[in-house]
Scaffold this motif. Structure first.
Motif, PDB file in Angstrom:
ATOM      1  N   ASN A 144      60.090 -64.469  43.714  1.00 24.84           N
ATOM      2  CA  ASN A 144      60.710 -63.660  44.591  1.00 24.84           C
ATOM      3  C   ASN A 144      60.016 -62.874  45.790  1.00 24.84           C
ATOM      4  N   VAL A 145      58.754 -63.780  46.291  1.00 20.33           N
ATOM      5  CA  VAL A 145      58.172 -63.118  47.335  1.00 20.33           C
ATOM      6  C   VAL A 145      58.634 -63.826  48.561  1.00 20.33           C
ATOM      7  N   ASN A 146      58.868 -63.025  49.666  1.00 27.83           N
ATOM      8  CA  ASN A 146      59.483 -63.299  50.918  1.00 27.83           C
ATOM      9  C   ASN A 146      58.255 -63.639  51.951  1.00 27.83           C
ATOM     10  N   ILE A 147      58.121 -64.577  52.449  1.00 26.19           N
ATOM     11  CA  ILE A 147      57.185 -64.947  53.471  1.00 26.19           C
ATOM     12  C   ILE A 147      57.731 -64.263  54.943  1.00 26.19           C
ATOM     13  N   VAL A 148      56.943 -63.644  55.519  1.00 28.49           N
ATOM     14  CA  VAL A 148      57.497 -63.088  56.686  1.00 28.49           C
ATOM     15  C   VAL A 148      56.745 -63.391  57.865  1.00 28.49           C
ATOM     16  N   ASP A 149      55.446 -64.122  57.777  1.00 31.21           N
ATOM     17  CA  ASP A 149      54.682 -64.552  58.879  1.00 31.21           C
ATOM     18  C   ASP A 149      53.766 -65.722  58.340  1.00 31.21           C
ATOM     19  N   GLN A 165      49.367 -71.827  60.670  1.00 30.92           N
ATOM     20  CA  GLN A 165      48.392 -72.772  60.158  1.00 30.92           C
ATOM     21  C   GLN A 165      47.687 -73.655  61.242  1.00 30.92           C
ATOM     22  N   THR A 166      46.639 -74.293  61.073  1.00 35.63           N
ATOM     23  CA  THR A 166      45.827 -75.373  61.874  1.00 35.63           C
ATOM     24  C   THR A 166      45.267 -76.181  61.000  1.00 35.63           C
ATOM     25  N   ILE A 167      44.925 -77.371  61.700  1.00 32.66           N
ATOM     26  CA  ILE A 167      44.193 -78.465  60.988  1.00 32.66           C
ATOM     27  C   ILE A 167      42.944 -78.563  61.920  1.00 32.66           C
ATOM     28  N   LEU A 168      42.053 -78.658  61.571  1.00 28.09           N
ATOM     29  CA  LEU A 168      40.840 -79.141  62.457  1.00 28.09           C
ATOM     30  C   LEU A 168      39.731 -79.993  61.760  1.00 28.09           C
ATOM     31  N   HIS A 169      39.481 -81.136  62.180  1.00 27.79           N
ATOM     32  CA  HIS A 169      38.799 -82.157  61.682  1.00 27.79           C
ATOM     33  C   HIS A 169      39.246 -82.451  60.312  1.00 27.79           C
ATOM     34  N   GLY A 170      40.534 -82.425  59.806  1.00 27.68           N
ATOM     35  CA  GLY A 170      41.003 -82.809  58.548  1.00 27.68           C
ATOM     36  C   GLY A 170      40.899 -81.609  57.644  1.00 27.68           C
ATOM     37  N   SER A 171      40.374 -80.611  58.076  1.00 28.85           N
ATOM     38  CA  SER A 171      40.584 -79.312  57.281  1.00 28.85           C
ATOM     39  C   SER A 171      41.722 -78.423  57.497  1.00 28.85           C
ATOM     40  N   PHE A 172      42.378 -77.877  56.576  1.00 33.91           N
ATOM     41  CA  PHE A 172      43.714 -77.202  56.833  1.00 33.91           C
ATOM     42  C   PHE A 172      43.624 -75.649  56.339  1.00 33.91           C
ATOM     43  N   THR A 173      43.841 -74.986  57.221  1.00 34.90           N
ATOM     44  CA  THR A 173      43.832 -73.700  57.166  1.00 34.90           C
ATOM     45  C   THR A 173      45.190 -72.969  57.383  1.00 34.90           C
ATOM     46  N   MET A 174      45.626 -71.963  56.578  1.00 38.39           N
ATOM     47  CA  MET A 174      46.808 -71.214  56.580  1.00 38.39           C
ATOM     48  C   MET A 174      46.754 -69.757  56.223  1.00 38.39           C
ATOM     49  N   MET A 175      47.155 -68.827  57.186  1.00 40.82           N
ATOM     50  CA  MET A 175      47.296 -67.597  56.843  1.00 40.82           C
ATOM     51  C   MET A 175      48.731 -67.069  56.776  1.00 40.82           C
ATOM     52  N   MET A 176      48.992 -66.224  55.680  1.00 36.71           N
ATOM     53  CA  MET A 176      50.446 -65.974  55.651  1.00 36.71           C
ATOM     54  C   MET A 176      50.586 -64.399  55.434  1.00 36.71           C
ATOM     55  N   GLY A 177      51.584 -63.748  55.921  1.00 37.37           N
ATOM     56  CA  GLY A 177      51.903 -62.637  55.517  1.00 37.37           C
ATOM     57  C   GLY A 177      53.417 -62.405  54.567  1.00 37.37           C
ATOM     58  N   ALA A 178      53.182 -61.793  53.441  1.00 36.14           N
ATOM     59  CA  ALA A 178      54.337 -61.766  52.534  1.00 36.14           C
ATOM     60  C   ALA A 178      54.759 -60.675  52.100  1.00 36.14           C
ATOM     61  N   THR A 179      56.105 -60.427  51.486  1.00 30.23           N
ATOM     62  CA  THR A 179      56.373 -59.092  51.033  1.00 30.23           C
ATOM     63  C   THR A 179      56.553 -59.425  49.491  1.00 30.23           C
ATOM     64  N   LEU A 180      56.040 -58.556  48.667  1.00 34.02           N
ATOM     65  CA  LEU A 180      56.378 -58.868  47.258  1.00 34.02           C
ATOM     66  C   LEU A 180      57.533 -58.000  46.997  1.00 34.02           C
ATOM     67  N   PRO A 181      58.529 -58.141  45.765  1.00 35.39           N
ATOM     68  CA  PRO A 181      59.565 -57.444  45.527  1.00 35.39           C
ATOM     69  C   PRO A 181      58.854 -56.027  44.691  1.00 35.39           C
ATOM     70  N   ALA A 182      59.574 -54.934  44.713  1.00 31.90           N
ATOM     71  CA  ALA A 182      58.953 -53.795  44.296  1.00 31.90           C
ATOM     72  C   ALA A 182      58.345 -53.843  42.798  1.00 31.90           C
TER      73      ALA A 182
END
Length: 82
Positions: free
Chosen positions: A21-26, A29-46
């Motif tokens: 029940n985690v909400n992704i808020v932001d 992602q990018t791929i550079l020379h076959g390497s995947f990188t992702m950053m997420m902001g998320a809100t966990l329930p109380a």
């Protein structure tokens, strides 16, 4: 999150977060020379246990052959303040 690019990375991580029940808020992602990188902001329930969610996300990362780091927003902010 970092690792070799492949199909289904975003879907697998998003599903793991949805299972807790985690909400992704932001997300970026990018791929550079076959390497995947992702950053997420998320809100966990109380009522969520941070350690449990972190363990689940990292297990998903291991299944994907990815490295996933997860930290609380307060720590992230403190690390980037001057």
């Amino acid at each position: 999150m970092m690792g070799q690019d492949r199909v289904g990375i975003v879907a697998a991580v998003a599903q793991t977060l949805a299972d807790h029940n985690v909400n992704i808020v932001d997300m970026t992602q990018t791929i550079l020379h076959g390497s995947f990188t992702m950053m997420m902001g998320a809100t966990l329930p109380a009522d969520a246990d941070f350690a449990t969610v972190k363990q689940a996300v990292q297990a998903t990362g291991e299944q994907l052959g990815m490295t996933i780091q997860m930290q609380r927003h307060e720590i992230f902010d403190a690390m980037h303040e001057l």
